[in-house]
Design an enzyme around this catalytic site. Structure first.
Site, PDB file in Angstrom:
ATOM      1  N   ARG A 111       0.841  -1.200   0.000  1.00  0.00           N
ATOM      2  CA  ARG A 111       0.000   0.000   0.000  1.00  0.00           C
ATOM      3  C   ARG A 111       0.878   1.252   0.000  1.00  0.00           C
ATOM      4  NH1 ARG A 111      -5.204   1.819  -0.995  1.00  0.00           N
ATOM      5  NH2 ARG A 111      -6.122   2.955   0.734  1.00  0.00           N
ATOM      6  N   THR A 389     -10.251   0.187  -9.391  1.00  0.00           N
ATOM      7  CA  THR A 389      -9.293  -0.719  -8.770  1.00  0.00           C
ATOM      8  C   THR A 389      -9.231  -1.963  -9.630  1.00  0.00           C
ATOM      9  OG1 THR A 389      -9.813   0.217  -6.648  1.00  0.00           O
ATOM     10  CG2 THR A 389      -8.872  -1.969  -6.608  1.00  0.00           C
ATOM     11  N   THR A 407      -4.360  -0.570  -7.006  1.00  0.00           N
ATOM     12  CA  THR A 407      -5.158   0.571  -7.430  1.00  0.00           C
ATOM     13  C   THR A 407      -4.360   1.867  -7.470  1.00  0.00           C
ATOM     14  OG1 THR A 407      -7.206   1.775  -6.933  1.00  0.00           O
ATOM     15  CG2 THR A 407      -5.889   1.126  -5.051  1.00  0.00           C
ATOM     16  N   ASN A 409      -6.440   4.419  -6.773  1.00  0.00           N
ATOM     17  CA  ASN A 409      -7.611   4.992  -6.122  1.00  0.00           C
ATOM     18  C   ASN A 409      -8.671   5.307  -7.180  1.00  0.00           C
ATOM     19  OD1 ASN A 409      -9.310   5.705  -4.099  1.00  0.00           O
ATOM     20  ND2 ASN A 409      -8.548   7.773  -3.882  1.00  0.00           N
ATOM     21  N   GLN A 428      -4.227   8.409  -3.588  1.00  0.00           N
ATOM     22  CA  GLN A 428      -4.641   7.577  -2.452  1.00  0.00           C
ATOM     23  C   GLN A 428      -4.743   8.374  -1.150  1.00  0.00           C
ATOM     24  OE1 GLN A 428      -6.141   4.352  -2.951  1.00  0.00           O
ATOM     25  NE2 GLN A 428      -4.204   3.941  -3.978  1.00  0.00           N
ATOM     26  N   ASP A 431      -7.932   8.583   0.711  1.00  0.00           N
ATOM     27  CA  ASP A 431      -8.443   7.490   1.548  1.00  0.00           C
ATOM     28  C   ASP A 431      -8.181   7.726   3.045  1.00  0.00           C
ATOM     29  OD1 ASP A 431      -9.699   6.023  -0.348  1.00  0.00           O
ATOM     30  OD2 ASP A 431      -8.190   4.444  -0.511  1.00  0.00           O
ATOM     31  N   SER A 460      -7.788   1.212   3.533  1.00  0.00           N
ATOM     32  CA  SER A 460      -8.318   0.716   2.258  1.00  0.00           C
ATOM     33  C   SER A 460      -9.531  -0.172   2.508  1.00  0.00           C
ATOM     34  CB  SER A 460      -7.227  -0.099   1.563  1.00  0.00           C
ATOM     35  OG  SER A 460      -7.725  -0.773   0.442  1.00  0.00           O
ATOM     36  N   SER A 461     -10.275  -0.449   1.447  1.00  0.00           N
ATOM     37  CA  SER A 461     -11.354  -1.447   1.530  1.00  0.00           C
ATOM     38  C   SER A 461     -11.025  -2.678   0.697  1.00  0.00           C
ATOM     39  CB  SER A 461     -12.659  -0.846   0.993  1.00  0.00           C
ATOM     40  OG  SER A 461     -13.052   0.247   1.772  1.00  0.00           O
ATOM     41  N   GLY A 482     -14.148   0.490  -4.437  1.00  0.00           N
ATOM     42  CA  GLY A 482     -14.161   1.321  -3.224  1.00  0.00           C
ATOM     43  C   GLY A 482     -14.854   0.589  -2.086  1.00  0.00           C
TER      44      GLY A 482
HETATM   45  N1  GLY Z   1      -8.691   3.376  -2.870  1.00  0.00           N
HETATM   46  C1  GLY Z   1      -9.728   2.502  -2.538  1.00  0.00           C
HETATM   47  C2  GLY Z   1      -9.365   1.559  -1.460  1.00  0.00           C
HETATM   48  O1  GLY Z   1      -8.210   1.268  -1.259  1.00  0.00           O
HETATM   49  O2  GLY Z   1     -10.241   1.113  -0.769  1.00  0.00           O
END
Ligand code: GLY
Length: 578
Positions: A111, A389, A407, A409, A428, A431, A460-461, A482
């Site tokens: 990340r 993503t 991703t 983002n 990012q 986020d 992140s998700s 997302g």
């Molecule tokens: N940028 C979307 C996520 O990482 O959840």
């Protein structure tokens, strides 16, 4: 075997159904319900990916004897060329790997990180207001990229091929060009206004007359080929200390960003223990913080385990009601407790425990929706952008498996291409919870656990997930989208395990989503109006939305047969196998 399992396939099936005796009342149906949607089958290895070039090259690696990790790294570099909306060098992500020999699942965190000069109030103006133009479309919006380090790490630790072999096909495609697909063309049309604000981005992705490359037209990316060639010649240090790093830092200096040479040099990949749970006899592995995905997928499964949803029926009003009520709790917890666990204490064990789920279930009323304001996050004393993503799932003949989600983002990230280097930078930083309680682009709110701090990873998700049954891989899945990622992965799992849907049916089935705030139950158009009405009677504010998520999954049955599906919610998903 190369088969595209797209929306067009489903349309063909529907058209055939229209003319079938079943529809016209004949006694013997040609199609039974279970026959409507079939996944792709293979015996040895398989890839489910949102792009044909990447799928073909990944398959070639597997057929040459490479393992799933070799294929994944090759795929990730190709996607940076052929699917630049989300495939990237300038972003970051998470890779979950099941290692067959050791019979264990590991997680690789690559990340992005906040630069060292970032601080909590980075995006607040002098009046304390959040400047979303800066969090989303400026050089300040970029976190320190992790993808190149992540791919090099995965290959070195778990792969069998040299980095050069993994980069070769991507370099060729960047240098000689590739043919634009429907997804890229559509996304280039949507991003045109924003991209036109930065000359370097515009000239990289649009024709000299300013129009987007159309479907089937060739796009050549000489600068990106140069960057990839630096990686080929020098390894990942080219990106973090060498010629590519110079260009990133120079772009920051020129356009008001804060990523420095030191940030790039200090970037490191973190191997993590996956978050682990169980669901009706299956073992679930998913991504731990700094993703919220794994914790909430497991929390949702724990909650749902206490309800007889297979009796209630897939997408019945009863089932959707408890799914939505459970999601409200999960997203409430996310807002308060989730952040980078290297910086804040995340109550991972509590949130993923069966006892916490049991406690929450007591507060769920089966007959009416609980208003979001009455739901509070866990107490320890007791968007919409386009799909942006990229997830792919891979399995090889030894049973090594990769679930990778990465991703920039947004679609095309910050829309800013590093001059001379040809790749897009992520945005990012959006986020992070830049201001407590203010929603980010996905409508997600957060608090101090996800506040900006130097070197911290933004929440992140993304939820790359591997499910095991009897010590063998059973399902490899994940999705873009997302906040919808969590609900998409969760519903794929319940569709397969509770409703006995094959992986194609589980993927095609209409989805729902609730994220606590905004207080609305989002449903895809395939959920019928009667069900919507029943949910409204229980007090839900139900809204039809665009499609949610785009899962790329592989299911392995007890005999070891591989079944793959690419979500028809995007046009160019593909499953390949042999
Ligand atoms: N940028 C979307 C996520 O990482 O959840």
């Amino acid at each position: 075997m190369v088969l595209n399992y797209s929306a067009r396939t489903l349309l063909t099936v529907w058209i055939s159904l229209l003319f079938s005796p079943l529809v016209y009342g004949a006694e013997v149906p040609i199609y039974s319900q279970a026959d409507i949607v079939h996944p792709i089958k293979a015996a040895h290895g398989m890839l489910s990916i949102a792009n044909k070039y990447a799928a073909d090259a990944g398959l070639a690696v597997l057929k040459e004897g490479g393992n799933a990790i070799d294929a994944a790294v090759t795929v990730a570099f190709i996607l940076s060329v052929t699917a630049p909306q989300a495939g990237n060098l300038g972003g970051g992500g998470f890779m979950l790997v099941r290692l067959a020999k050791e019979n264990k699942v590991i997680a690789i965190d690559y990340r992005e990180k906040a630069p060292l000069l970032a601080h909590r109030d980075l995006f607040l103006d002098t009046n304390g207001n959040l400047d979303t133009e800066k969090t989303r479309y400026s050089f300040l919006s970029c976190g320190v990229p992790g993808t190149v380090a992540g791919m090099a790490y995965a290959l070195e630790k778990y792969g069998t091929i040299p980095l050069k072999r993994a980069l070769e096909p991507a370099i060729k495609l960047a240098r000689n060009g590739f043919l634009v697909d429907e997804q890229l063309y559509t996304d280039l049309v949507s991003a045109k206004n924003q991209m036109s604000k930065f000359t370097e981005s515009y000239k990289t992705f649009y024709k000299p007359d300013g129009t987007p490359y159309k479907i089937g037209e060739r796009i050549i990316q000489k600068d990106l080929a140069w960057s990839l060639t630096q990686l080929y010649l020098e390894g990942p240090s080219a990106f973090y200390e060498g010629a590519v790093a110079e260009k990133i830092v120079e772009s920051m200096r020129q356009y008001g960003g804060i990523i420095t040479k030191k940030d790039l040099k200090l970037y490191s990949v973190i191997p993590r223990e996956p978050v682990e749970g169980t669901y009706r006899g299956y073992t679930i592995y998913s991504m731990p913080p700094p993703s919220s995905g794994g914790i909430h997928v497991i929390q949702l499964l724990n909650l749902i385990e206490g309800y007889p949803i297979s009796t209630w029926g897939q997408n019945s009003a009863n089932t959707i009601h408890v799914l939505a009520e459970s999601m409200k709790h999960a997203f409430a917890d996310r807002s308060k407790h989730l952040g980078d666990s290297d910086f804040v204490k995340v109550p991972l064990v509590a949130l993923t425990s069966k006892s916490y789920a049991e406690q929450l279930r007591k507060s769920i009323d089966l007959t009416k929706a609980t208003p979001s304001k009455k739901i509070s996050p866990y107490d320890s004393k007791n968007q919409y952008e386009s799909l942006q993503t990229n997830h792919f799932s891979i399995i090889d003949k030894e049973g090594n498996a990769v679930a990778n989600t990465y991703t920039l983002n947004f679609s095309f990230g910050s829309k800013l291409v590093v001059p001379g280097a040809g790749f897009l930078l992520n945005n990012q930083m959006d986020d992070f919870a830049s201001k407590s309680g203010e929603p980010n682009a996905y409508g997600l709110t957060g608090d101090s656990a996800n506040a900006i701090a130097p070197g911290k990873r933004m929440l992140s998700s993304m939820s790359p997930t591997i499910i095991m049954k009897d010590n063998k891989p059973f399902l490899i899945t994940g999705s873009p989208g997302g906040s919808n990622i969590i609900s998409t992965v969760f519903q794929i799992i319940t569709n397969v395990i509770d409703f006995n849907l094959n992986i194609a049916e589980a993927t095609y089935a209409p989805r729902i989503h609730h994220q606590w705030y905004p207080e609305e139950l989002r449903i895809e158009k395939g959920i019928n109006a009667d069900t919507k009405h029943l949910l409204e009677q229980r007090g839900h504010k139900v809204v039809y939305t665009n499609t949610m998520g785009a899962a790329q999954s592989i299911l392995i049955d007890a005999n070891g047969v591989l079944y793959g599906v690419a979500d028809p919610r995007i046009p160019d998903g593909i499953v390949v196998g042999y």
